[in-house]
Every structure is written in structure tokens, then in C-alpha cells.
Design an enzyme around this catalytic site. Structure first.
Site, PDB file in Angstrom:
ATOM      1  CD  GLU A   1      -2.892   3.262  -5.192  1.00  0.00           C
ATOM      2  OE1 GLU A   1      -3.946   2.608  -5.395  1.00  0.00           O
ATOM      3  OE2 GLU A   1      -1.856   2.722  -4.811  1.00  0.00           O
TER       4      GLU A   1
ATOM      5  NE  ARG B   1      -4.389  -1.199   0.386  1.00  0.00           N
ATOM      6  CZ  ARG B   1      -4.710  -2.250  -0.356  1.00  0.00           C
ATOM      7  NH1 ARG B   1      -3.858  -2.684  -1.272  1.00  0.00           N
ATOM      8  NH2 ARG B   1      -5.859  -2.873  -0.186  1.00  0.00           N
TER       9      ARG B   1
ATOM     10  CG  HIS C   1      -3.091  -0.741  -6.547  1.00  0.00           C
ATOM     11  ND1 HIS C   1      -3.507  -0.101  -5.414  1.00  0.00           N
ATOM     12  CD2 HIS C   1      -2.932  -2.055  -6.196  1.00  0.00           C
ATOM     13  CE1 HIS C   1      -3.608  -0.971  -4.412  1.00  0.00           C
ATOM     14  NE2 HIS C   1      -3.267  -2.163  -4.868  1.00  0.00           N
TER      15      HIS C   1
END
Length: 320
Positions: A268, A239, A286
Site C-alpha cells: 500500500e 493486513r 485502508h
């Protein structure tokens, strides 16, 4: 927003926070009356129509906070699409006795593959080489030498499923493997370090694979990034919150570290614009679990957990 209940429609109502692929939406639509949160212009009006919702289908990033849970008096469980659950307010779920499920194991291999891929890409400067060939500059100039991955000292922060799978892959490259984990794992055949800073000072490349959440926030802090040094590399597939992003950008800008391969970021998808100007990075949006095979398996596991709950059977992958 769903329509008022049809007479005789006994399908359970669920609230979906985001869309899933069509191969999941079709069986979900057949089994449940779905309230589509991501489509609603008036979120509060949608929630007012969710008094009979019995389950939330969400992701670890979007999660389910206390305000959302309080708006759903009939909710019975939270099902997360993904292994991360850092967006779920566990204090609120525990207070209501709500189980939370996620989708572990089925995405482990893909994320571990990407961790190794990012390490190779940033150390061997694969994106730069691709641009060099496509631009035609190969005819007139040569690229500087890169760094080798095989045989390097690889540090892994977080020895859960993904960390262990990453280490197994790195063994095939002849890497010397060390790790930091918040709880002792004496059975692992790798060198353990007491602190992230000590691990970073030893390693040529550090790969972060641990879970997000308050307990791991900025665990790769300024001192750990500095400990990597100007020859060190950082890879993050966990993360964005696990790394001190301001310190990382500063180190990348000033040569404090050699480079970074990043699949995750703070805020994000609205990431810090300074990343775009850093030539010593490999950036991905991601996509650690983003293969067809894994996303299908993740969706199936979410649906299996929902089906088990509504059938009164044990959940397949409860977080707690």
C-alpha cells in the site's frame, strides 16, 4: 526538522514518522519538541539532529525498525497510532528495554462495522448497483441477482477484539458463525475450526481480522482460497500480508471465488494494478478506523500514553 534547543525549553523531544490530524498536532506541538521525519528531505541529517529524542510516534504500518532505533540513543519508548504493530522491530525494542504502545479498543467497532459493510457490499454488489443507476442503464436492463448475507455461514480468521466484535454484529444478521484462531478460545459460543482451510471450506464468506506480522503472513494461503470455492467470498480488514495476494487475484480472475471486499493490500498504496480490472471486488484504501470519532480517540490515546511515560506513570495500553 526542529531548531536547536532553546534555553529553558524543557519539552521532551519526540520523533514523528508521519503527520496526524490537526486536532492532534496542536496539543503535540504544545507538549513536545517534534522532529518531523515525513517532511525531511535528508532523513539521515534529521536523525543526526535527534540525539535527544526520547520517544517515537509512528504507525503500525510504518513502524520502527532496528536502524531507526539505533540512530536514537536516548529513545525511551515507541507509541503507535493504530492497533497494528507489525512494523515495529520487537527484537530491537526488547534488546533496549523499550516499551511499545498502541491504540486498541477505540477502533474495534469501526473496523468491525467495515468488515460487515464490505461483506454486504460485495455479496449484494452495491457498487455495481450504484453505477447501474447513475449511468442510466437501469432504464434498459436489469442487474443479475446477487447473494444474500443474512443467514450465511460466516467464517472469521482471528478472534481478537475485532473478530469478536464482527461476530457480534453478524449475529444480528442471523449468520451461522465459525472461526479459526491461533490460540484456543473455548469460551466463545461459535464453532471452532482447526485450520483456516477447513474454515474456508465450510464458510460462504470468510472475514480476516487478525494481526499482521511474520506469524500470520499468507495465513489465508492458496489452499484456503481454493477451499472457499466459486461461491465463496473473502473480506480482509487486517493486513494485506495475511492473504496470499497472487493466489487471491488468480482466483478472482478465473472464478475460483465469487468475490472479495478488501480494505488492505500488499505494498500500500502502490497496489497490484490488476485489482483495478476486477469487477467482482469492492476495494477501499485502508479506512477501517477512518471515522472522525475513532481517529480522535486514537490520537488522544497516543497522547495519553506519551504523557504517562514522561510523567513516570504506568502506560495505558502497552503491547509489551
Amino acid at each position: 526538522m526542529t531548531q536547536p534547543s532553546d534555553v529553558g525549553d524543557m519539552r521532551p523531544e519526540i520523533l514523528m514518522m508521519t503527520a496526524l490530524p490537526q486536532w492532534d498536532m496542536e496539543p503535540l506541538d504544545a507538549a513536545y519538541r517534534i522532529h518531523r521525519y515525513w517532511e525531511a528531505r535528508d532523513k539521515q541529517a534529521l536523525l543526526a539532529d535527534c540525539k535527544l529524542v526520547r520517544a517515537i510516534l509512528t504507525t503500525g504500518h510504518i513502524g520502527a525498525d532496528a536502524a531507526l532505533l539505533s540512530a536514537l540513543p536516548a529513545v525511551e519508548m515507541v507509541a503507535c497510532f493504530g492497533v497494528g504493530v507489525d512494523g515495529v522491530d520487537f527484537q530491537a525494542t526488547r534488546a533496549r528495554g523499550l516499551p511499545v504502545t498502541n491504540t486498541p479498543d477505540v477502533l474495534t467497532g469501526d473496523v468491525a462495522d467495515l468488515a460487515i459493510g464490505l461483506a454486504l457490499a460485495v455479496m449484494r454488489e452495491i457498487p455495481k448497483a450504484d453505477t447501474h443507476v447513475r449511468s442510466g442503464t437501469w432504464k434498459s436492463s436489469e442487474l443479475p441477482l446477487a447473494r444474500r448475507f443474512f443467514g450465511c455461514k460466516l467464517g472469521i480468521v482471528g478472534m481478537g477484539r475485532i473478530g469478536i466484535a464482527t461476530a457480534e454484529r453478524a449475529k444480528g444478521f442471523g449468520c451461522d458463525i465459525g472461526y479459526f484462531n491461533r490460540t484456543a478460545k473455548p469460551s466463545l459460543p461459535y464453532q471452532a475450526f482447526d485450520t483456516v482451510q477447513a474454515l474456508a471450506g465450510w464458510a460462504d464468506v470468510v472475514i480476516v481480522t487478525l494481526a499482521g506480522g511474520a506469524g500470520t503472513r499468507a495465513i489465508m494461503d492458496r489452499t484456503a482460497i481454493q477451499a472457499l470455492g466459486p461461491q465463496g467470498f473473502l473480506v480482509n480488514v487486517s493486513r494485506g500480508s495475511t492473504v496470499d495476494e497472487a493466489a487471491l487475484i488468480e482466483a478472482l480472475q478465473t472464478g475460483g471465488i465469487a468475490g472479495a471486499g478488501l480494505d488492505v493490500f500488499l505494498n500500500e498504496p502502490n497496489i497490484d494494478p490488476r485489482f483495478a480490472n476486477l469487477s467482482n471486488t469492492v476495494l477501499m484504501p485502508h479506512m477501517g478506523s477512518a471515522t472522525t470519532e475513532t481517529r480522535q480517540a486514537m490520537g488522544q490515546l497516543v497522547r495519553d500514553n506519551l504523557a504517562a511515560h514522561f510523567a513516570g506513570q504506568p502506560l495505558l495500553t502497552p503491547v509489551e
